[in-house]
Scaffold this motif. Structure first.
Motif, PDB file in Angstrom:
ATOM      1  N   ASP A  46      23.303  15.417  77.903  1.00 49.02           N
ATOM      2  CA  ASP A  46      21.967  15.964  77.656  1.00 49.02           C
ATOM      3  C   ASP A  46      21.036  14.969  76.964  1.00 49.02           C
ATOM      4  O   ASP A  46      19.958  14.652  77.478  1.00 49.02           O
ATOM      5  CB  ASP A  46      22.108  17.258  76.848  1.00 49.02           C
ATOM      6  CG  ASP A  46      20.807  18.047  76.779  1.00 49.02           C
ATOM      7  OD1 ASP A  46      19.732  17.432  76.818  1.00 49.02           O
ATOM      8  OD2 ASP A  46      20.851  19.282  76.684  1.00 49.02           O
ATOM      9  N   PRO A  51      17.568  17.959  91.674  1.00 45.03           N
ATOM     10  CA  PRO A  51      16.622  18.345  90.620  1.00 45.03           C
ATOM     11  C   PRO A  51      15.481  19.185  91.190  1.00 45.03           C
ATOM     12  O   PRO A  51      15.131  19.064  92.370  1.00 45.03           O
ATOM     13  CB  PRO A  51      16.108  16.998  90.088  1.00 45.03           C
ATOM     14  CG  PRO A  51      17.031  15.965  90.629  1.00 45.03           C
ATOM     15  CD  PRO A  51      17.609  16.509  91.877  1.00 45.03           C
ATOM     16  N   THR A  52      14.911  20.021  90.361  1.00 41.56           N
ATOM     17  CA  THR A  52      13.778  20.856  90.766  1.00 41.56           C
ATOM     18  C   THR A  52      12.625  20.631  89.804  1.00 41.56           C
ATOM     19  O   THR A  52      12.828  20.367  88.615  1.00 41.56           O
ATOM     20  CB  THR A  52      14.160  22.343  90.786  1.00 41.56           C
ATOM     21  OG1 THR A  52      14.608  22.734  89.474  1.00 41.56           O
ATOM     22  CG2 THR A  52      15.253  22.614  91.802  1.00 41.56           C
ATOM     23  N   ARG A 104      23.091  12.491  86.385  1.00 43.59           N
ATOM     24  CA  ARG A 104      22.811  13.654  87.235  1.00 43.59           C
ATOM     25  C   ARG A 104      24.058  14.104  87.985  1.00 43.59           C
ATOM     26  O   ARG A 104      24.873  13.283  88.423  1.00 43.59           O
ATOM     27  CB  ARG A 104      21.707  13.308  88.243  1.00 43.59           C
ATOM     28  CG  ARG A 104      21.316  14.481  89.147  1.00 43.59           C
ATOM     29  CD  ARG A 104      20.230  14.095  90.126  1.00 43.59           C
ATOM     30  NE  ARG A 104      20.704  13.247  91.188  1.00 43.59           N
ATOM     31  CZ  ARG A 104      21.207  13.703  92.332  1.00 43.59           C
ATOM     32  NH1 ARG A 104      21.345  15.001  92.527  1.00 43.59           N
ATOM     33  NH2 ARG A 104      21.596  12.869  93.270  1.00 43.59           N
ATOM     34  N   HIS A 105      24.173  15.426  88.150  1.00 41.63           N
ATOM     35  CA  HIS A 105      25.240  16.007  88.967  1.00 41.63           C
ATOM     36  C   HIS A 105      24.868  15.810  90.431  1.00 41.63           C
ATOM     37  O   HIS A 105      23.831  16.294  90.899  1.00 41.63           O
ATOM     38  CB  HIS A 105      25.390  17.498  88.651  1.00 41.63           C
ATOM     39  CG  HIS A 105      26.678  18.086  89.134  1.00 41.63           C
ATOM     40  ND1 HIS A 105      26.970  18.259  90.473  1.00 41.63           N
ATOM     41  CD2 HIS A 105      27.775  18.526  88.467  1.00 41.63           C
ATOM     42  CE1 HIS A 105      28.164  18.802  90.604  1.00 41.63           C
ATOM     43  NE2 HIS A 105      28.681  18.962  89.405  1.00 41.63           N
ATOM     44  N   ALA A 124      16.010  20.727  80.840  1.00 43.96           N
ATOM     45  CA  ALA A 124      14.621  20.943  81.268  1.00 43.96           C
ATOM     46  C   ALA A 124      13.712  20.037  80.450  1.00 43.96           C
ATOM     47  O   ALA A 124      13.759  20.053  79.214  1.00 43.96           O
ATOM     48  CB  ALA A 124      14.220  22.404  81.100  1.00 43.96           C
ATOM     49  N   HIS A 141      22.157  22.159  82.972  1.00 43.77           N
ATOM     50  CA  HIS A 141      20.853  21.570  83.268  1.00 43.77           C
ATOM     51  C   HIS A 141      20.154  21.176  81.978  1.00 43.77           C
ATOM     52  O   HIS A 141      20.454  21.696  80.905  1.00 43.77           O
ATOM     53  CB  HIS A 141      19.968  22.557  84.035  1.00 43.77           C
ATOM     54  CG  HIS A 141      20.351  22.747  85.474  1.00 43.77           C
ATOM     55  ND1 HIS A 141      21.497  23.422  85.853  1.00 43.77           N
ATOM     56  CD2 HIS A 141      19.742  22.346  86.623  1.00 43.77           C
ATOM     57  CE1 HIS A 141      21.580  23.435  87.172  1.00 43.77           C
ATOM     58  NE2 HIS A 141      20.528  22.796  87.668  1.00 43.77           N
ATOM     59  N   SER A 187      13.811  20.281  86.014  1.00 42.29           N
ATOM     60  CA  SER A 187      15.163  20.752  85.708  1.00 42.29           C
ATOM     61  C   SER A 187      16.153  19.785  86.344  1.00 42.29           C
ATOM     62  O   SER A 187      16.185  19.626  87.565  1.00 42.29           O
ATOM     63  CB  SER A 187      15.375  22.174  86.247  1.00 42.29           C
ATOM     64  OG  SER A 187      16.674  22.633  85.953  1.00 42.29           O
ATOM     65  N   ILE A 188      16.955  19.135  85.493  1.00 44.30           N
ATOM     66  CA  ILE A 188      17.860  18.081  85.946  1.00 44.30           C
ATOM     67  C   ILE A 188      19.296  18.563  85.802  1.00 44.30           C
ATOM     68  O   ILE A 188      19.737  18.874  84.686  1.00 44.30           O
ATOM     69  CB  ILE A 188      17.647  16.801  85.121  1.00 44.30           C
ATOM     70  CG1 ILE A 188      16.172  16.389  85.134  1.00 44.30           C
ATOM     71  CG2 ILE A 188      18.518  15.665  85.658  1.00 44.30           C
ATOM     72  CD1 ILE A 188      15.856  15.263  84.180  1.00 44.30           C
ATOM     73  N   PRO A 189      20.068  18.668  86.888  1.00 42.62           N
ATOM     74  CA  PRO A 189      21.490  19.044  86.779  1.00 42.62           C
ATOM     75  C   PRO A 189      22.308  17.896  86.210  1.00 42.62           C
ATOM     76  O   PRO A 189      22.105  16.728  86.574  1.00 42.62           O
ATOM     77  CB  PRO A 189      21.883  19.347  88.229  1.00 42.62           C
ATOM     78  CG  PRO A 189      20.935  18.518  89.050  1.00 42.62           C
ATOM     79  CD  PRO A 189      19.654  18.449  88.281  1.00 42.62           C
TER      80      PRO A 189
END
Length: 467
Positions: free
Chosen positions: A290, A268-269, A262-263, A234, A232, A281-283
């Motif tokens: 990154d 994402p959260t 993105r995964h 952030a 992830h 938070s990005i997977p």
């Protein structure tokens, strides 16, 4: 005849005459079977069939059948050759049975090749010493003692270099990382490009960092390519405190969900931190994504926040002057051939929106709720063919997207911004009011819809013919 059968050499000769061809035939058939199965035992069996069995038979014939003394030079030469081949067989057989056939992930598969090379050298030295001792009667004790003293002297003189090599060997044996893995070390963060006995080469993006194995083995580092879950990133952002938190969270999730890095299996959260601050938070698919993911997210968020009338970093979007909006209406709606009165009617209802490079403007399969006209920049229409995005057409200034907003049909192609794009956006309700009682305008929009569908079918057909 009685003396022939009573002679000791007769039975040795008869045994060799019968056993040698029989063994050769059996070993040949077994070798063919193992070869068809691609077994690692083919090479050891080949040594036995081609060298060991004939040399052993020749030695038996000389010593037992011909009764040649074992002190004779021909016997010693043949015994030496047989000893060397047996030594090669032991090395080859051990490697085939213990290491080549080892299951993936076992300690036998992970052992570094340098360990095997050192073990081979020791076995060869020991084997050669035993051969010369037993066959030729040589005194090899002094030679081994000299080698031991020499090794101690060399080890003391090169203890620093040897320490790094040993550290590297132990680290290779443990295998905490592999080539291509991403490491976060005290010396920097980057991708492993090379691992040798002395050092590890890490590409940090700013150059190649050479870290000695002894330093890396004695320090703590993180293997980012072997996380407990999906990697992830952030990103913290700040909006105005007057912006509704739910709208901000929805915007952050939407922008993060459209990132190409993105995964896809993890969503994402977004967590509000108070005082207008939010952590997203990005997977990611890989730690290598990154930097690109963070930069693209912040760039696209700048445009998305202004389209949503939210205040990223406390800033608001400039809607443009009335003259700028008037020029945009005149330039962007050329495809509909609006009258002067229609353009003036849109002046208070249309708005200017901007999109960043490579940003998704319209997703395939979505039903648009507005129509957008290209005012500045270019828009690429794409469709997916066998999992690959195929370019259909590049829209220029004056072209439009969202042509099915009035018919409430999903679009077949997605629209991607080529560089920064400025568009004039008109909501569906205002369009319905604009085209009411104007069948000619509805006919123009219908022609655009038919033309886009025809272009899409042609592009798909051309790609299918190529494949």
């Amino acid at each position: 005849m009685t003396s022939l059968f009573s002679s000791p050499w007769f039975y040795w000769a008869l045994g060799v005459a019968v056993a040698l061809p029989t063994l050769l035939v059996v070993l040949t058939e077994v070798e063919h079977v193992l070869s068809r199965r691609s077994s690692p035992l083919v090479r050891p069996l080949h040594l036995i069939r081609v060298y060991i069995v004939p040399l052993a038979a020749l030695l038996v014939l000389l010593v037992k059948a011909s009764e040649v003394s074992i002190e004779a030079t021909p016997v010693r030469v043949i015994a030496t050759a047989l000893g060397f081949v047996v030594l090669v067989l032991l090395l080859s057989g051990t490697n085939a049975t213990l290491f080549q056939s080892a299951p993936e992930g076992s300690w036998r598969k992970r052992i570094p090749s340098i360990f095997l090379d050192v073990a081979r050298v020791l076995l060869i030295v020991l084997g050669v010493g035993l051969i010369f001792s037993f066959v030729w009667g040589a005194n090899v004790g002094g030679l081994f003692a000299a080698l031991g003293v020499t090794s101690i002297v060399i080890g003391l003189a090169l203890q620093n270099a040897v320490g790094q090599i040993v550290s590297g060997l132990l680290m290779l044996f443990e295998q905490p990382f592999e080539l291509g893995d991403w490491l976060d070390t005290p010396a920097g963060r980057g991708q492993v490009r090379e691992v040798n006995w002395r050092s590890v080469h890490i590409d940090t993006g700013d150059g190649l960092t050479i870290t000695p194995n002894s330093v890396l083995a004695g320090a703590s580092f993180t293997n980012l390519s072997r996380p407990t879950g999906v990697p992830h990133i952030a990103v913290e952002t700040t909006f105005a405190v007057c912006d509704p938190p739910d709208l901000v969270i929805a915007l952050l999730r939407t922008v993060a969900g459209r990132l190409p890095q993105r995964h896809l299996a993890v969503e994402p959260t977004v967590v509000p931190l108070g005082a207008g601050r939010y952590r997203t938070s990005i997977p990611l698919r890989s730690p290598a994504d990154d930097p690109a993911a963070g930069a693209t997210f912040l760039r696209w968020l700048w445009y998305a926040a202004r389209r949503a009338a939210l205040h990223l970093d406390g800033a608001a979007d400039d809607p443009g002057t009335e003259q700028q909006r008037w020029d945009a209406i005149a330039e962007g709606t050329r495809s509909l051939r609006l009258t002067r009165a229609d353009q003036r009617w849109l002046l208070d209802r249309a708005r200017l929106v901007r999109y960043g490079a490579d940003e998704l403007i319209e997703a395939a399969g979505s039903t648009p709720d507005s129509m957008r006209f290209v005012v500045a920049g270019q828009v690429m229409l794409q469709t997916a063919v066998e999992g690959v995005q195929l370019g259909v057409r590049v829209l220029q200034v004056g072209d439009l997207i969202g042509q099915t907003s009035l018919t409430r049909e999903p679009v077949a192609a997605r629209a991607i911004a080529v560089g920064e794009v400025t568009m004039l956006e008109v909501d569906r309700e205002d369009l319905e009011e604009l085209v009411a009682g104007r069948p000619a305008m509805l006919h123009q929009i219908g022609q655009i819809i038919d033309r886009r569908r025809h272009e899409l079918r042609q592009a798909v057909r051309a790609q299918t013919d190529v494949n």
